[in-house]
Design a protein around this motif. Structure first.
Motif, PDB file in Angstrom:
ATOM      1  N   ALA A   1      -6.321   1.323 -34.547  1.00 46.48           N
ATOM      2  CA  ALA A   1      -7.345   0.548 -33.840  1.00 46.48           C
ATOM      3  C   ALA A   1      -7.784   1.287 -32.580  1.00 46.48           C
ATOM      4  O   ALA A   1      -8.674   0.848 -31.868  1.00 46.48           O
ATOM      5  CB  ALA A   1      -6.795  -0.819 -33.459  1.00 46.48           C
TER       6      ALA A   1
ATOM      7  N   GLY B   1     -10.472   4.577 -21.146  1.00 47.60           N
ATOM      8  CA  GLY B   1     -10.023   3.352 -20.444  1.00 47.60           C
ATOM      9  C   GLY B   1      -8.709   2.794 -20.970  1.00 47.60           C
ATOM     10  O   GLY B   1      -7.959   2.177 -20.219  1.00 47.60           O
TER      11      GLY B   1
ATOM     12  N   SER C   1      -1.371  -5.056 -22.783  1.00 45.03           N
ATOM     13  CA  SER C   1      -2.794  -5.183 -23.091  1.00 45.03           C
ATOM     14  C   SER C   1      -3.004  -6.615 -23.528  1.00 45.03           C
ATOM     15  O   SER C   1      -2.229  -7.127 -24.338  1.00 45.03           O
ATOM     16  CB  SER C   1      -3.177  -4.283 -24.256  1.00 45.03           C
TER      17      SER C   1
ATOM     18  N   LEU D   1     -11.937  -3.606 -28.327  1.00 48.64           N
ATOM     19  CA  LEU D   1     -12.890  -3.642 -29.438  1.00 48.64           C
ATOM     20  C   LEU D   1     -12.266  -3.123 -30.731  1.00 48.64           C
ATOM     21  O   LEU D   1     -11.424  -2.221 -30.703  1.00 48.64           O
ATOM     22  CB  LEU D   1     -14.123  -2.806 -29.082  1.00 48.64           C
TER      23      LEU D   1
HETATM   24  P1  FAD Z   1      -6.413  -1.554 -22.511  1.00 50.07           P
HETATM   25  O1  FAD Z   1      -6.192  -2.583 -23.544  1.00 50.07           O
HETATM   26  O2  FAD Z   1      -5.416  -0.492 -22.318  1.00 50.07           O
HETATM   27  O3  FAD Z   1      -7.795  -0.803 -22.817  1.00 50.07           O
HETATM   28  C1  FAD Z   1      -9.006  -1.477 -23.016  1.00 50.07           C
HETATM   29  C2  FAD Z   1     -10.097  -0.581 -22.546  1.00 50.07           C
HETATM   30  O4  FAD Z   1     -10.154   0.569 -23.382  1.00 50.07           O
HETATM   31  C3  FAD Z   1     -11.468  -1.216 -22.612  1.00 50.07           C
HETATM   32  O5  FAD Z   1     -11.814  -1.785 -21.367  1.00 50.07           O
HETATM   33  C4  FAD Z   1     -12.333  -0.038 -23.000  1.00 50.07           C
HETATM   34  O6  FAD Z   1     -12.637   0.739 -21.857  1.00 50.07           O
HETATM   35  C5  FAD Z   1     -11.437   0.775 -23.896  1.00 50.07           C
HETATM   36  N1  FAD Z   1     -11.392   0.343 -25.299  1.00 50.07           N
HETATM   37  C6  FAD Z   1     -11.827  -0.823 -25.876  1.00 50.07           C
HETATM   38  N2  FAD Z   1     -11.543  -0.849 -27.187  1.00 50.07           N
HETATM   39  C7  FAD Z   1     -10.900   0.321 -27.458  1.00 50.07           C
HETATM   40  C8  FAD Z   1     -10.377   0.878 -28.650  1.00 50.07           C
HETATM   41  N3  FAD Z   1     -10.428   0.230 -29.812  1.00 50.07           N
HETATM   42  N4  FAD Z   1      -9.818   2.111 -28.576  1.00 50.07           N
HETATM   43  C9  FAD Z   1      -9.746   2.790 -27.419  1.00 50.07           C
HETATM   44  N5  FAD Z   1     -10.235   2.311 -26.255  1.00 50.07           N
HETATM   45  C10 FAD Z   1     -10.803   1.084 -26.275  1.00 50.07           C
HETATM   46  N6  FAD Z   1     -13.020  -0.830 -14.007  1.00 50.07           N
HETATM   47  C11 FAD Z   1     -13.987  -1.275 -13.181  1.00 50.07           C
HETATM   48  O7  FAD Z   1     -14.253  -2.473 -13.190  1.00 50.07           O
HETATM   49  N7  FAD Z   1     -14.646  -0.420 -12.346  1.00 50.07           N
HETATM   50  C12 FAD Z   1     -14.375   0.904 -12.301  1.00 50.07           C
HETATM   51  O8  FAD Z   1     -14.968   1.641 -11.534  1.00 50.07           O
HETATM   52  C13 FAD Z   1     -13.356   1.410 -13.163  1.00 50.07           C
HETATM   53  N8  FAD Z   1     -13.029   2.730 -13.172  1.00 50.07           N
HETATM   54  C14 FAD Z   1     -12.026   3.194 -14.000  1.00 50.07           C
HETATM   55  C15 FAD Z   1     -11.676   4.556 -13.972  1.00 50.07           C
HETATM   56  C16 FAD Z   1     -10.658   5.036 -14.781  1.00 50.07           C
HETATM   57  C17 FAD Z   1     -10.287   6.491 -14.753  1.00 50.07           C
HETATM   58  C18 FAD Z   1      -9.942   4.137 -15.643  1.00 50.07           C
HETATM   59  C19 FAD Z   1      -8.816   4.617 -16.527  1.00 50.07           C
HETATM   60  C20 FAD Z   1     -10.275   2.787 -15.673  1.00 50.07           C
HETATM   61  C21 FAD Z   1     -11.330   2.302 -14.856  1.00 50.07           C
HETATM   62  N9  FAD Z   1     -11.682   0.946 -14.867  1.00 50.07           N
HETATM   63  C22 FAD Z   1     -12.684   0.485 -14.029  1.00 50.07           C
HETATM   64  C23 FAD Z   1     -11.028  -0.013 -15.782  1.00 50.07           C
HETATM   65  C24 FAD Z   1     -11.535   0.182 -17.214  1.00 50.07           C
HETATM   66  O9  FAD Z   1     -12.900  -0.135 -17.271  1.00 50.07           O
HETATM   67  C25 FAD Z   1     -10.776  -0.698 -18.212  1.00 50.07           C
HETATM   68  O10 FAD Z   1     -11.020  -2.042 -17.988  1.00 50.07           O
HETATM   69  C26 FAD Z   1      -9.311  -0.519 -18.096  1.00 50.07           C
HETATM   70  O11 FAD Z   1      -9.005   0.831 -18.172  1.00 50.07           O
HETATM   71  C27 FAD Z   1      -8.662  -1.296 -19.195  1.00 50.07           C
HETATM   72  O12 FAD Z   1      -7.299  -1.056 -19.156  1.00 50.07           O
HETATM   73  P2  FAD Z   1      -6.293  -2.124 -19.680  1.00 50.07           P
HETATM   74  O13 FAD Z   1      -4.961  -1.534 -19.559  1.00 50.07           O
HETATM   75  O14 FAD Z   1      -6.581  -3.431 -19.030  1.00 50.07           O
HETATM   76  O15 FAD Z   1      -6.730  -2.335 -21.188  1.00 50.07           O
END
Ligand code: FAD
Ligand code: MG
Length: 320
Positions: free
Chosen positions: A88, A148, A217, A235
């Motif tokens: 995924a 992300g 997550s 997603l």
């Molecule tokens: P996880 O479940 O680990 O990842 C979900 C994130 O991965 C989603 O938000 C999307 O970005 C991506 N994703 C979605 N589906 C998939 C999939 N199937 N496979 C792979 N990836 C997927 N947030 C802000 O609001 N403003 C910012 O300026 C900002 N800058 C960022 C800069 C960096 C370098 C990083 C790493 C993150 C940043 N973020 C920012 C947060 C980012 O947008 C995500 O929300 C965050 O990384 C999600 O991490 P998580 O562990 O919550 O979720």
């Protein structure tokens, strides 16, 4: 006398609240750690230019881009995770993330045709890597890498390595969903697992860890509501819509936070049944699933201290 007090340092980076905990007061070390995180954020971000990942995305369909070693290695690892059977995880999910804008201003459910068009731009095999040149080429115009789901894990591990280099062997870094711990037998860490959709400080339970990463997550962190439905940010690369199954959150306990980050997404895609079977072949990876039915399912014998604040949650033992 050894100092047993805990010192907490906070910052906001990567759009997330960041917390560093140390057993000595060291403002200078905390500020170096935050600078290190900022340095990596500037390499990996897709939320503003310039960054090396943005440079790759801007050159999609045009030419390969030579990147620094950390960017290359992380993309290589993300591509390998994306190419696993039934994965995924998809590092090329960027066009869909940008279309949905979940967690950012202007999020709304896109038209089905827009989703179908963007899905065609998310093929992980169209991310072409060249080890010798350390370059990355996205073969289709409009393709975008999004790290992300994985970059925080990589960065949490680099913070751990840096603290150790600095002679600090007890501490904790929380990058908002990614916790990495440094511990000794005398000083272990108790990590709380958030109650999905609960108040900020509401927990379903806690676990004790030492020199381990804890990554969660969940579908409750970034979402919006439209047409009476919640649309969250993980997603499904097969459909282009938020992943739909029985899960509200997955927590992974592993040595490296990078592995935790990959596995939370893989397990989200697999669901509890297939996920538990996959974990049998990976003893170094432990998981805690929380389902929409409020079942808490552990993949290992790890002790979980259940917080009885909400007795609708049930701990299901599947390890016996
Ligand atoms: P996880 O479940 O680990 O990842 C979900 C994130 O991965 C989603 O938000 C999307 O970005 C991506 N994703 C979605 N589906 C998939 C999939 N199937 N496979 C792979 N990836 C997927 N947030 C802000 O609001 N403003 C910012 O300026 C900002 N800058 C960022 C800069 C960096 C370098 C990083 C790493 C993150 C940043 N973020 C920012 C947060 C980012 O947008 C995500 O929300 C965050 O990384 C999600 O991490 P998580 O562990 O919550 O979720
Ligand atoms: Mg992740």
């Amino acid at each position: 006398m050894p100092d047993n007090r805990l010192y907490s340092y906070a910052a906001v980076l990567m759009g997330s609240p960041i917390q560093l905990k140390l057993f000595s007061s060291d403002e200078a070390l905390a500020s170096r750690v935050f600078n290190l995180i900022k340095k990596y954020e500037d390499l990996f971000t897709v939320n503003r230019t310039p960054s090396q990942v943005m440079a790759i995305n801007h050159a999609a369909g045009l030419h390969p881009v030579v990147v620094s070693r950390p960017v290359y290695e992380l993309i290589k690892c993300a591509k390998a995770a994306s190419m696993l059977p039934e994965s995924a995880f998809n590092l090329a999910i960027g066009p869909l993330v940008k279309l949905w804008r979940i967690g950012f201003k202007g999020d709304s459910v896109p038209l089905a045709e827009e989703i179908a068009a963007r899905l065609r731009l998310t093929r992980a095999q169209d991310v072409v890597l060249d080890d010798a040149a350390s370059s990355v080429y996205l073969t289709q115009p409009g393709m975008e890498i999004d790290l992300g789901a994985i970059a925080k894990g990589y960065i949490a591990d680099r913070v751990r390595d840096y603290l150790q280099q600095q002679g600090t062997f007890t501490g904790l870094i929380n990058l908002g969903g990614n916790v990495q711990t440094l511990a000794t037998p005398q000083k272990t860490w108790s990590i709380g697992l958030k109650k999905p959709f609960g108040a900020a400080d509401e927990l379903v339970g806690t676990i004790d860890v030492a020199n381990k990463s804890v990554v969660t997550s969940g579908i409750y962190e970034r979402w919006f509501e439209q047409d009476g439905k919640r649309w969250h940010h993980i997603l499904d690369p097969r459909t282009g819509y938020p992943l739909e199954n029985e899960l509200e959150s997955v927590t992974v306990i592993s040595a490296d936070s990078l592995d935790g980050d990959i596995w939370t997404t893989l397990l989200f895609g697999l669901g509890v049944g297939k996920g538990m079977r996959a974990l049998r072949e990976h003893e170094d990876i432990e998981a805690i699933f929380i389902t929409k039915n409020r079942d808490i399912i552990l993949s290992s014998q790890r002790q979980f201290r259940y917080t009885h604040s909400d007795d609708r949650y049930r701990l299901i033992d599947c390890t016996v």
